[in-house]
Design a protein around this motif. Structure first.
Motif, PDB file in Angstrom:
ATOM      1  N   PRO A 134       0.349  -8.346  11.409  1.00  0.00           N
ATOM      2  CA  PRO A 134      -0.890  -7.559  11.462  1.00  0.00           C
ATOM      3  C   PRO A 134      -0.908  -6.558  12.610  1.00  0.00           C
ATOM      4  O   PRO A 134      -1.268  -5.380  12.413  1.00  0.00           O
ATOM      5  N   VAL A 168      -2.813 -11.699   6.004  1.00  0.00           N
ATOM      6  CA  VAL A 168      -3.549 -10.687   5.240  1.00  0.00           C
ATOM      7  C   VAL A 168      -4.978 -10.568   5.760  1.00  0.00           C
ATOM      8  O   VAL A 168      -5.505  -9.460   5.944  1.00  0.00           O
ATOM      9  N   ALA A 171      -4.989  -8.927   9.224  1.00  0.00           N
ATOM     10  CA  ALA A 171      -4.682  -7.501   9.104  1.00  0.00           C
ATOM     11  C   ALA A 171      -5.889  -6.713   8.625  1.00  0.00           C
ATOM     12  O   ALA A 171      -6.153  -5.598   9.087  1.00  0.00           O
ATOM     13  N   SER A 172      -6.669  -7.289   7.704  1.00  0.00           N
ATOM     14  CA  SER A 172      -7.847  -6.592   7.194  1.00  0.00           C
ATOM     15  C   SER A 172      -8.897  -6.416   8.275  1.00  0.00           C
ATOM     16  O   SER A 172      -9.647  -5.437   8.276  1.00  0.00           O
ATOM     17  N   THR A 178      -3.871  -1.523   6.547  1.00  0.00           N
ATOM     18  CA  THR A 178      -2.544  -2.037   6.860  1.00  0.00           C
ATOM     19  C   THR A 178      -2.023  -2.939   5.739  1.00  0.00           C
ATOM     20  O   THR A 178      -0.812  -3.069   5.546  1.00  0.00           O
ATOM     21  N   ASN A 179      -2.930  -3.558   4.974  1.00  0.00           N
ATOM     22  CA  ASN A 179      -2.480  -4.434   3.892  1.00  0.00           C
ATOM     23  C   ASN A 179      -1.850  -3.669   2.737  1.00  0.00           C
ATOM     24  O   ASN A 179      -1.166  -4.271   1.900  1.00  0.00           O
ATOM     25  N   ARG A 396       0.035  -7.786  -3.296  1.00  0.00           N
ATOM     26  CA  ARG A 396      -0.425  -6.818  -2.297  1.00  0.00           C
ATOM     27  C   ARG A 396      -1.923  -6.682  -2.509  1.00  0.00           C
ATOM     28  O   ARG A 396      -2.399  -5.864  -3.286  1.00  0.00           O
ATOM     29  N   ILE A 398      -5.908  -6.488  -0.848  1.00  0.00           N
ATOM     30  CA  ILE A 398      -6.539  -5.823   0.292  1.00  0.00           C
ATOM     31  C   ILE A 398      -8.000  -6.255   0.422  1.00  0.00           C
ATOM     32  O   ILE A 398      -8.877  -5.734  -0.288  1.00  0.00           O
TER      33      ILE A 398
END
Length: 447
Positions: A134, A168, A171-172, A178-179, A396, A398
């Motif tokens: 992340p 994930v 990172a969000s 970024t995801n 993938r 988000i």
């Protein structure tokens, strides 16, 4: 006859969105390993910027000389977890910053390989890399990350699945975009030229050129000429079209290989959509006879499309590889977006479709309050489909903070925009917290 083929190709490029989606140079970094991370990073920067110094220039020359659009020029490298492990650093962000600096120096679009392969367990650098993803993606512009959590031969590493759900989610919270640069795989391939999941496998040459072609618009136009014909005719039409598209990709790869003095690897003949009108995999499926993608029959139509693309491509080029099939990223495909907004395409249907297409749950926006364990469970489901079917699958997804089901998020550029899709509200937390390894299926034991 030859002039007709030339005119046909020109028409495909000018009117049907035919392009080479990417020429991607794979670069091995195994000779850059050093226990001093500063020295390792300098070696990495020097090798990438030396080997790929002419990549963009050659891509632009080919585009100008042959009139074939080449949308992206990219680089993939050896999974960084293998390279950085020798340093014993507790944080690998400096490696990501090095990759980003090299990518900016070269003027390429993306660099992939901030990656770890943990399908059977962790090696010394894997946990450090995963923990840093992340932050590494938030601090870089062009770096893409991937983690392989399962395979048909070794099963699914549920500890890694749990950890990637957390990654994930984190990172969000730093920056949800970024995801879009992070993929979680089962059965990841070593020669994938597409992002965000590309890396240069350890069995690849020191440097190699791989090409990713596209052309859902070309396939749709071809199918418009056989309306009402049987499915046999539809499949044959797709095969013939895929043959032509792959031939073009092989030519571009061969020319790029010669001019760069680098071996030619593979053509990845995936149908990769864009948000542009007429460049949609969903619209290809609808041309086959579906009122809207997601309705009953979608999985069957997609299975035929994927198989016909592979059959046509394999006849056109003896070095087909990568993922090679049809991508179904929601945000990047105008027809997919329309179907989600209309309610005909759901996460459950998308999951079923991933059993017969190239990758998996791709570029899907979900509410920001989705639990990390739910994201991990989505990853586990996709990994199970890949493991049992001996194919590549990926996630993938988000999570978008503050967004609820039915709202829209803008990503921009080739990433498009996406409606926020609903996830099942029932918890999977107890299963995810078990950890451990889901054993490989019985058909993995082939020796």
């Amino acid at each position: 006859m030859e002039s007709e083929k030339i005119l046909e190709t020109i028409h495909m490029i000018s009117d049907e969105n035919l392009d080479v989606r990417t020429i991607t140079m794979g670069i091995s970094l195994l000779d850059c390993i050093d226990s001093d991370s500063d020295k390792a990073c300098q070696k990495i920067y020097d090798k990438i910027t030396t080997k790929a110094r002419n990549l963009v220039k050659v891509g632009e020359q080919i585009q100008e000389e042959y009139g074939i659009p080449i949308i992206n020029k990219r680089v993939t490298v050896t999974p960084i977890s293998l390279i950085a492990a020798a340093s014993h650093d507790q944080d690998y962000v400096k490696y990501a910053l090095t990759l980003d600096k090299a990518a900016h120096t070269l003027g390429i679009d993306f660099i992939g390989g901030y990656s770890a392969l943990v399908q059977k367990g962790y090696q010394s650098g894997d946990k450090t890399l995963i923990k840093s993803i992340p932050e590494a993606l938030a601090q870089t512009d062009l770096v893409c990350a991937s983690v392989n959590v399962g395979s048909t031969r070794s099963g699914i590493n549920m500890d890694a699945v749990a950890e990637m759900g957390q990654a994930v989610k984190k990172a969000s919270e730093l920056d949800f975009m970024t995801n879009a640069k992070m993929v979680v795989f089962c059965n990841a391939v070593e020669d994938n030229p597409f992002m965000a999941g590309g890396f240069c496998g350890v069995s690849e040459p020191d440097t190699v050129i791989n090409v990713g072609v596209s052309g859902p618009g070309v396939v749709k136009k071809a199918l418009e000429k056989v309306k009402g014909a049987s499915m046999d005719v539809v499949a044959e039409t797709i095969k013939q079209t895929a043959f032509k598209v792959t031939r073009m990709g092989q030519m571009v790869g061969a020319v790029a290989s010669e001019r760069l003095g680098v071996p030619f690897g593979i053509v990845d003949l995936s149908l990769a959509p864009t948000p542009a009108v007429g460049d949609s995999v969903a619209q290809v499926l609808e041309e086959i006879g579906l009122e809207q993608v997601g309705t009953h029959g979608t999985t069957a139509a997609l299975a035929m499309l994927n198989d016909a693309v592979k059959k046509g491509g394999i006849m056109a080029c003896s070095h087909v590889g990568g993922l090679s099939g049809a991508f179904i990223p929601v945000s990047e495909d105008a027809g997919m977006i329309d179907a989600v907004n209309a309610g005909t395409l759901t996460l459950s249907k998308l999951e079923a479709m991933t059993a017969v297409c190239s990758v998996g749950l791709d570029m899907i926006a979900v509410p920001g309050d989705t639990p990390a364990e739910t994201i991990s469970a989505m990853i586990a489901d996709e990994a199970a489909i890949g493991m049992i079917n001996n194919k590549t699958t990926a996630v993938r997804v988000i999570p978008v903070p503050g967004k609820k089901v039915g709202e829209t998020v803008e990503f921009g550029g080739l990433l498009g925009h996406a409606p926020i899709m609903g996830v099942n509200p029932a918890s999977s937390a107890d299963m995810i917290h078990r950890g451990g390894l889901i054993p490989a299926p019985i058909h993995s034991f082939k020796n």
